[in-house]
Scaffold this active site. Structure first.
Site, PDB file in Angstrom:
ATOM      1  N   SER A 124       0.845  -1.201   0.000  1.00  0.00           N
ATOM      2  CA  SER A 124       0.000   0.000   0.000  1.00  0.00           C
ATOM      3  C   SER A 124       0.871   1.238   0.000  1.00  0.00           C
ATOM      4  CB  SER A 124      -0.852  -0.034   1.274  1.00  0.00           C
ATOM      5  OG  SER A 124      -1.417   1.234   1.518  1.00  0.00           O
ATOM      6  N   TYR A 148      -1.666  -0.961  11.007  1.00  0.00           N
ATOM      7  CA  TYR A 148      -1.954  -1.512   9.675  1.00  0.00           C
ATOM      8  C   TYR A 148      -0.769  -1.266   8.742  1.00  0.00           C
ATOM      9  CZ  TYR A 148      -3.574  -1.530   4.851  1.00  0.00           C
ATOM     10  OH  TYR A 148      -3.670  -1.742   3.489  1.00  0.00           O
ATOM     11  N   LYS A 152       2.199  -3.862   6.737  1.00  0.00           N
ATOM     12  CA  LYS A 152       2.624  -3.865   5.326  1.00  0.00           C
ATOM     13  C   LYS A 152       4.137  -3.709   5.236  1.00  0.00           C
ATOM     14  CE  LYS A 152      -1.426  -4.323   3.456  1.00  0.00           C
ATOM     15  NZ  LYS A 152      -1.796  -5.629   2.883  1.00  0.00           N
TER      16      LYS A 152
HETATM   17  P1  NAD Z   1     -11.020  -6.818   1.314  1.00  0.00           P
HETATM   18  O1  NAD Z   1     -11.199  -6.791   2.786  1.00  0.00           O
HETATM   19  O2  NAD Z   1     -12.189  -6.535   0.456  1.00  0.00           O
HETATM   20  O3  NAD Z   1     -10.395  -8.220   0.866  1.00  0.00           O
HETATM   21  C1  NAD Z   1      -9.513  -8.949   1.684  1.00  0.00           C
HETATM   22  C2  NAD Z   1     -10.007 -10.396   1.705  1.00  0.00           C
HETATM   23  O4  NAD Z   1      -9.116 -11.181   2.496  1.00  0.00           O
HETATM   24  C3  NAD Z   1     -11.402 -10.537   2.304  1.00  0.00           C
HETATM   25  O5  NAD Z   1     -12.195 -11.323   1.444  1.00  0.00           O
HETATM   26  C4  NAD Z   1     -11.145 -11.234   3.634  1.00  0.00           C
HETATM   27  O6  NAD Z   1     -12.228 -12.047   4.014  1.00  0.00           O
HETATM   28  C5  NAD Z   1      -9.897 -12.021   3.339  1.00  0.00           C
HETATM   29  N1  NAD Z   1      -9.041 -12.324   4.507  1.00  0.00           N
HETATM   30  C6  NAD Z   1      -8.573 -11.452   5.433  1.00  0.00           C
HETATM   31  N2  NAD Z   1      -7.812 -12.085   6.313  1.00  0.00           N
HETATM   32  C7  NAD Z   1      -7.782 -13.389   5.955  1.00  0.00           C
HETATM   33  C8  NAD Z   1      -7.169 -14.554   6.496  1.00  0.00           C
HETATM   34  N3  NAD Z   1      -6.412 -14.505   7.610  1.00  0.00           N
HETATM   35  N4  NAD Z   1      -7.355 -15.734   5.879  1.00  0.00           N
HETATM   36  C9  NAD Z   1      -8.101 -15.811   4.751  1.00  0.00           C
HETATM   37  N5  NAD Z   1      -8.721 -14.746   4.211  1.00  0.00           N
HETATM   38  C10 NAD Z   1      -8.557 -13.551   4.800  1.00  0.00           C
HETATM   39  O7  NAD Z   1      -9.826  -5.790   0.974  1.00  0.00           O
HETATM   40  P2  NAD Z   1      -9.323  -5.246  -0.423  1.00  0.00           P
HETATM   41  O8  NAD Z   1      -9.706  -3.809  -0.510  1.00  0.00           O
HETATM   42  O9  NAD Z   1      -9.713  -6.164  -1.514  1.00  0.00           O
HETATM   43  O10 NAD Z   1      -7.758  -5.296  -0.172  1.00  0.00           O
HETATM   44  C11 NAD Z   1      -6.976  -6.409  -0.558  1.00  0.00           C
HETATM   45  C12 NAD Z   1      -5.548  -6.190  -0.091  1.00  0.00           C
HETATM   46  O11 NAD Z   1      -5.070  -4.953  -0.628  1.00  0.00           O
HETATM   47  C13 NAD Z   1      -5.393  -6.089   1.421  1.00  0.00           C
HETATM   48  O12 NAD Z   1      -4.205  -6.747   1.799  1.00  0.00           O
HETATM   49  C14 NAD Z   1      -5.274  -4.605   1.664  1.00  0.00           C
HETATM   50  O13 NAD Z   1      -4.516  -4.318   2.823  1.00  0.00           O
HETATM   51  C15 NAD Z   1      -4.551  -4.150   0.412  1.00  0.00           C
HETATM   52  N6  NAD Z   1      -4.800  -2.730   0.094  1.00  0.00           N
HETATM   53  C16 NAD Z   1      -6.094  -2.286  -0.067  1.00  0.00           C
HETATM   54  C17 NAD Z   1      -6.326  -0.946  -0.325  1.00  0.00           C
HETATM   55  C18 NAD Z   1      -7.729  -0.418  -0.462  1.00  0.00           C
HETATM   56  O14 NAD Z   1      -7.914   0.803  -0.341  1.00  0.00           O
HETATM   57  N7  NAD Z   1      -8.722  -1.233  -0.735  1.00  0.00           N
HETATM   58  C19 NAD Z   1      -5.246  -0.038  -0.457  1.00  0.00           C
HETATM   59  C20 NAD Z   1      -3.936  -0.531  -0.314  1.00  0.00           C
HETATM   60  C21 NAD Z   1      -3.734  -1.891  -0.044  1.00  0.00           C
HETATM   61  N1  UFG Z   2     -12.330  11.985   3.382  1.00  0.00           N
HETATM   62  C1  UFG Z   2     -13.336  12.853   3.729  1.00  0.00           C
HETATM   63  N2  UFG Z   2     -14.476  12.338   4.258  1.00  0.00           N
HETATM   64  C2  UFG Z   2     -14.658  10.994   4.447  1.00  0.00           C
HETATM   65  C3  UFG Z   2     -13.620  10.111   4.077  1.00  0.00           C
HETATM   66  C4  UFG Z   2     -12.471  10.637   3.552  1.00  0.00           C
HETATM   67  O1  UFG Z   2     -13.195  14.069   3.581  1.00  0.00           O
HETATM   68  O2  UFG Z   2     -15.731  10.593   4.936  1.00  0.00           O
HETATM   69  C5  UFG Z   2     -11.105  12.514   2.768  1.00  0.00           C
HETATM   70  C6  UFG Z   2      -9.830  12.203   3.563  1.00  0.00           C
HETATM   71  O3  UFG Z   2      -9.611  13.190   4.528  1.00  0.00           O
HETATM   72  C7  UFG Z   2      -8.783  12.163   2.434  1.00  0.00           C
HETATM   73  C8  UFG Z   2      -9.566  11.639   1.229  1.00  0.00           C
HETATM   74  O4  UFG Z   2     -10.941  11.891   1.512  1.00  0.00           O
HETATM   75  O5  UFG Z   2      -8.356  13.469   2.153  1.00  0.00           O
HETATM   76  C9  UFG Z   2      -9.368  10.158   0.981  1.00  0.00           C
HETATM   77  O6  UFG Z   2      -9.651   9.431   2.173  1.00  0.00           O
HETATM   78  P1  UFG Z   2      -9.804   7.839   2.192  1.00  0.00           P
HETATM   79  O7  UFG Z   2     -10.146   7.445   3.584  1.00  0.00           O
HETATM   80  O8  UFG Z   2     -10.711   7.411   1.105  1.00  0.00           O
HETATM   81  O9  UFG Z   2      -8.343   7.327   1.788  1.00  0.00           O
HETATM   82  P2  UFG Z   2      -6.942   7.549   2.502  1.00  0.00           P
HETATM   83  O10 UFG Z   2      -6.003   8.023   1.454  1.00  0.00           O
HETATM   84  O11 UFG Z   2      -7.043   8.369   3.711  1.00  0.00           O
HETATM   85  O12 UFG Z   2      -6.585   6.081   2.985  1.00  0.00           O
HETATM   86  C10 UFG Z   2      -6.351   5.041   2.049  1.00  0.00           C
HETATM   87  C11 UFG Z   2      -6.639   3.686   2.679  1.00  0.00           C
HETATM   88  C12 UFG Z   2      -5.672   3.412   3.801  1.00  0.00           C
HETATM   89  C13 UFG Z   2      -4.272   3.557   3.315  1.00  0.00           C
HETATM   90  C14 UFG Z   2      -4.072   4.919   2.676  1.00  0.00           C
HETATM   91  C15 UFG Z   2      -2.715   5.059   2.075  1.00  0.00           C
HETATM   92  O13 UFG Z   2      -7.952   3.676   3.190  1.00  0.00           O
HETATM   93  O14 UFG Z   2      -5.836   2.094   4.232  1.00  0.00           O
HETATM   94  O15 UFG Z   2      -5.027   5.093   1.611  1.00  0.00           O
HETATM   95  O16 UFG Z   2      -2.526   4.084   1.095  1.00  0.00           O
HETATM   96  F1  UFG Z   2      -3.426   3.432   4.369  1.00  0.00           F
END
Ligand code: NAD
Ligand code: UFG
Length: 362
Positions: A124, A148, A152
């Site tokens: 991430s 979190y 990572k």
């Molecule tokens: P998500 O929660 O939708 O998907 C994660 C999946 O992993 C879920 O289906 C959950 O049930 C499964 N899971 C979690 N822990 C598990 C375990 N111990 N064993 C088996 N299954 C397990 O999340 P996502 O948005 O699809 O994110 C996927 C990956 O990308 C995550 O590792 C997350 O940290 C990373 N990531 C997501 C974002 C984002 O904004 N969505 C940004 C950066 C990184």
């Molecule tokens: N924001 C609002 N109102 C809300 C939610 C968000 O104004 O209800 C704003 C935040 O302040 C930020 C922007 O919208 O300026 C984006 O916020 P998000 O929560 O959608 O995303 P972030 O960039 O803060 O966080 C995401 C993931 C985190 C990850 C981070 C960096 O959710 O898990 O990107 O990769 F750590």
């Protein structure tokens, strides 16, 4: 030969499963459904017309995982499984370290035992902490501002050590910026638990009438309009990035990190305006104080992925909003109305995790 997709039932996982199947790969999914629904995988089948093995267990269960490698001819792993809520990680750090870090140790051990050494890992942009400069390149200082993010970072470090210890490994660390959007079919998308933390799911729930108004966290940032700027990337572009990373690791060794972003930042106000156009709905909002821990601006320099993976995001902000809206409007409650089993949110039994952490030979 098949690709093992851990966390394949989740938001990014389902979209990647669709792209993998469309590109002719066989897949196997492992998910404990702690943050997802089985319905999401049924819809992957609906979109692609293809079925695939699904294993429902926690990655901490090493013997179950070994069974997957026993029963399938796995050539590479895409590792999405993980918990991802920053606030929850502050409240339940041990859960996050066990679920994210220990499960990855177990996954790598089992992979090693079966001589499968190709891995794509979901990292991430959070590993850049509060960035010193934007756009961010992969050699930016790495740091963590919450548990979190630290999971990572720890996993990235561990995977780098693994590659140093054994030149047979080939690992891509994909650092996602802000994934939004949904598959163009409107059948799969993001289905958050409870009130969303992230901007796009919150806006779309305001548009559908589930939430009254958006809270904009701060309008006094040193950005063009004072609101936070982020690099929003279409989840299907992200999914395609995984396919390209998979090709890359299968023809190289060692570990490389890649930013998966568009290189363009959008402010909260720009996102509201784009979503209003896509949905033809007004998004009422209030300005609140800054959210603790938020940074002013975070966007990628995505050149390395373009040069080395041959991948570049192609979907623009209007498409991201239109696809999000199609998904939200067609599935106001996400997958929940189609599945009586709600995701279970509970920390694991830690002594069990510790037991399972023992290497197979002991
Ligand atoms: P998500 O929660 O939708 O998907 C994660 C999946 O992993 C879920 O289906 C959950 O049930 C499964 N899971 C979690 N822990 C598990 C375990 N111990 N064993 C088996 N299954 C397990 O999340 P996502 O948005 O699809 O994110 C996927 C990956 O990308 C995550 O590792 C997350 O940290 C990373 N990531 C997501 C974002 C984002 O904004 N969505 C940004 C950066 C990184
Ligand atoms: N924001 C609002 N109102 C809300 C939610 C968000 O104004 O209800 C704003 C935040 O302040 C930020 C922007 O919208 O300026 C984006 O916020 P998000 O929560 O959608 O995303 P972030 O960039 O803060 O966080 C995401 C993931 C985190 C990850 C981070 C960096 O959710 O898990 O990107 O990769 F750590």
């Amino acid at each position: 030969m098949a690709i093992l997709v851990t966390g394949g039932a989740g938001y990014i996982g389902t979209h990647t499963c669709v792209e993998l199947l469309n590109e002719g790969h066989d897949i196997v999914v492992v998910d404990n459904f702690s943050n997802s629904h089985r319905e999401s995988l049924q819809r992957v089948t609906e979109i692609t017309g293809q079925t695939f093995p699904i294993y429902a267990f926690d990655l901490l269960e090493k013997e179950e995982l070994a069974r997957v490698f026993e029963e399938n001819d796995i050539e590479a792993v895409i590792h999405f499984a993980g918990l991802k809520a920053v606030g929850e990680s502050v409240e339940e750090p041990l859960w996050y370290y066990a679920n994210n870090v220990i499960s990855t140790v177990i996954l790598c051990e089992v992979m090693k035992n079966y001589n499968v050494k190709n891995l794509v890992f979901s990292s991430s942009a959070t590993v850049y902490g509060n960035p010193n400069e934007v756009p961010i390149t992969e050699d930016h200082l790495l740091t963590a501002t919450n548990p979190y993010g630290r999971t990572k970072l720890m996993i990235e470090d561990m995977l780098r050590d693994l590659c140093l210890s054994d030149a047979g490994w080939s690992i891509a660390l994909l650092r996602y910026f802000n994934p939004i959007g949904a598959h163009e079919s409107g059948r799969i998308g993001e289905s958050p638990n409870g009130i969303p933390n992230n901007l796009m799911p919150y806006i779309s729930q305001v548009a559908i009438g589930k939430l009254e108004r958006l809270n904009v966290f701060g309008n006094d940032y040193p950005t063009e309009d004072g609101t936070g700027v982020r690099d929003y990337i279409h989840v299907v572009d992200l999914a395609e990035g995984h396919c390209r990373a998979l090709e890359k690791i299968q023809t190289s060794t060692g570990v490389e990190a890649y930013n998966l972003g568009t290189g363009r930042g959008y402010s909260v106000f720009e996102m509201i305006a784009a979503f209003e156009i896509a949905s033809d709905k007004l998004i009422p909002y209030s300005i609140l104080k800054r959210r603790p821990g938020d940074v002013a601006a975070c966007y990628a320099n995505p050149i390395k992925a373009e040069k080395e993976l041959g991948w570049k995001a192609s979907r623009g902000i209007q498409q991201m909003c239109q696809d999000t809206w199609r998904w939200q409007a067609g599935n106001p409650n996400g997958y929940e109305e189609n599945n009586i089993l709600k995701p279970q949110r509970k920390p694991p039994v830690l002594n069990k995790a510790a037991d399972l952490f023992m290497p197979a030979s002991k």
